[in-house]
Design an enzyme around this catalytic site. Sequence first.
Site, short mmCIF file in Angstrom:
data_model
loop_
_atom_site.label_atom_id
_atom_site.label_comp_id
_atom_site.label_asym_id
_atom_site.label_seq_id
_atom_site.Cartn_x
_atom_site.Cartn_y
_atom_site.Cartn_z
N CYS A 123 0.83 -1.22 0.00
CA CYS A 123 0.00 0.00 0.00
C CYS A 123 0.85 1.25 0.00
CB CYS A 123 -0.95 0.00 1.19
SG CYS A 123 -0.12 -0.15 2.79
N HIS A 374 -1.97 1.25 7.41
CA HIS A 374 -2.37 1.18 5.99
C HIS A 374 -2.27 2.58 5.38
CE1 HIS A 374 -4.42 -0.08 2.39
NE2 HIS A 374 -5.35 0.85 2.56
#
Length: 621
Positions: A123, A374
Amino acid sequence: MLASPLYPASIGPRQSPDSVSQFRPAKDIESFNKLLPPVVEFVEGSSSGTLLIAEGKYEPVNGSPKAKTKPEVPAAHTVVQSSNPPTSPTSKKITALFTGPVETTWPKGITIGSGLINTGNSCFLNSALQCLLHTPPLLHVLISHNETLPCRVKTGFCMTCSLKAVMEAAHGRRRQAFTPYQVANRLQVIASHMRRGRQEDSHEFLRYAIDALQKSCLAGHSSKVDPKLAETTWVHKIFGGKLRSRVTCGECHHNSDTFDSVLDLSVDIHGVDTLRDALRKFTATDYLKGADKYKCEKCKRHVVASKRFTIYNAPGALTIHLKRFSPLGRKMGHPVQYDERLSLAGAVSEGQYGPSYSLYGVISHAGGGPNSGHYYAHVKASNDQWYEMNDELVTRHPRPPTNMKNAYILFYMQEPGQGLRAAVTSISRLPPLSPNGVKNKVKGKAPATKVDEAEKQPFIGPLLPLPSNATSSATPVRDPQADLLKRKIQAVSKPTPLKPSNALLSLSQYTDDEDEDVGEKVETLLSSQPKETPPTPPPTSSAPSSLPSIPPSSPSTRPAQGMKRKSPDDDDGSLQSSSTPRRHQGSIPKYRFGPPNPFARTSSSIKNAMQGRHGKKRPII
């Protein structure tokens, strides 16, 4: 010739001739130099190249002399020309590596890119690539790469070619999520310490990715390339800026400036809640004192000094990194307020223009530390709509993402027209010149003050006529030269008040208390007349006539100014006029008055001369 060591003049019989020969001077210089310690040479101590010295410019102090080589004989067909002494590489004129314009508009046919598949803790890579793939100037360069701009990398990895392949897949016709393997498979080439499948920092990858783009632009040059040449690539034209570090001596106020090229801006957010406060903290003045005193170049001693960082050259695409992670691995999770539009007016150096920016990308981090969490991004499309790019998911965002609590990296694009505004601002700050266009260098003349510099001289010259469709209510264009001439004419035509002579001062001592004070009535008449009416010139007629008496209520008559008092021998107190003309009978003389005369009070003799002692009119002789 080298000196031999001292030895006895007489050699004993026990000494052999071989032992004696070793004390003689050596004929082979090279063999003798091998016995000496190695030569001490100086090398540069900086690895960044800022202290790089041109090769061959200086020689070591105790370096070994170089053997002189014989000059080559030119061929018969060549022409020998006298050339100037060789110059260092830094003195040569630098040719820019990228001369094209930086386009801030979106390319045609591109709106929003597709999602990127997460291959396992990727990510950080996907969010950084999404912001790069939605930077309009970078898209123009990637489209022209290998077409109008040839690739400089002959062998090896080219980051520009790999990013172009990802761009074509993201903005292609299929518009479906894909894996950016062109970049993900070369992660260790971009950053040798990064590993696939491991959580990495998005800002760190972004920095290494842009550095890889810079290396592809400098392919074919040496590793110790001139820093000025490195700043002419399209990477620096888009993302590059320059910071100025100024240290000011507290004693002599001498300034020492240092400039550093940057590709992003990292600001500390500890203790601040807004981006403006973070920029203000970044440009705050720091004082060097105590053990950190600064050695002034002018004072030649350690003094208390002030140090301040400012933005000297603002980049076209500004990347602001919010320092959320501490060196100990902790995260500062408090929200930082930022706006969709940003101005750098308060963070630039003196005399520089602070452009305005608009937000086009945001990278956020959800999690408690750098090793977990994230990354996802918000980007602005060509239709001014915002989208959330969360790996392979692309969702439309209803409003600009200015309220992201975990905002980590902000991407701002310089608004159009800022270059023209910067040029106009720099011209307006130039010092004013003298009327002939040359600075005045007269010896002994005092320098102009700030008030003099602020005064702007009006433009004297031809003026454009008013447009034909201009209405009467429009403000007319004034000619400064005509206004100046009009003021001069008014100053000349303005009547000058008459100053009474000293002879009239003696009239006040002849005042008769029994008579009626005619002076007060005359003064009243004077005050009721207009002050700016010019006097009427006397008629040219020379016919004799007598002056009638002045009624108290007549504001338009006055006694003749040419009258003068007769000699004291005359008892009747009449006045004699030498310059007063005669008028025809039946005509009423009218005299206009100027400013009030402070000596309007007359004595009783003047009153009797004008009206008589018994109220009868008496002509003036």
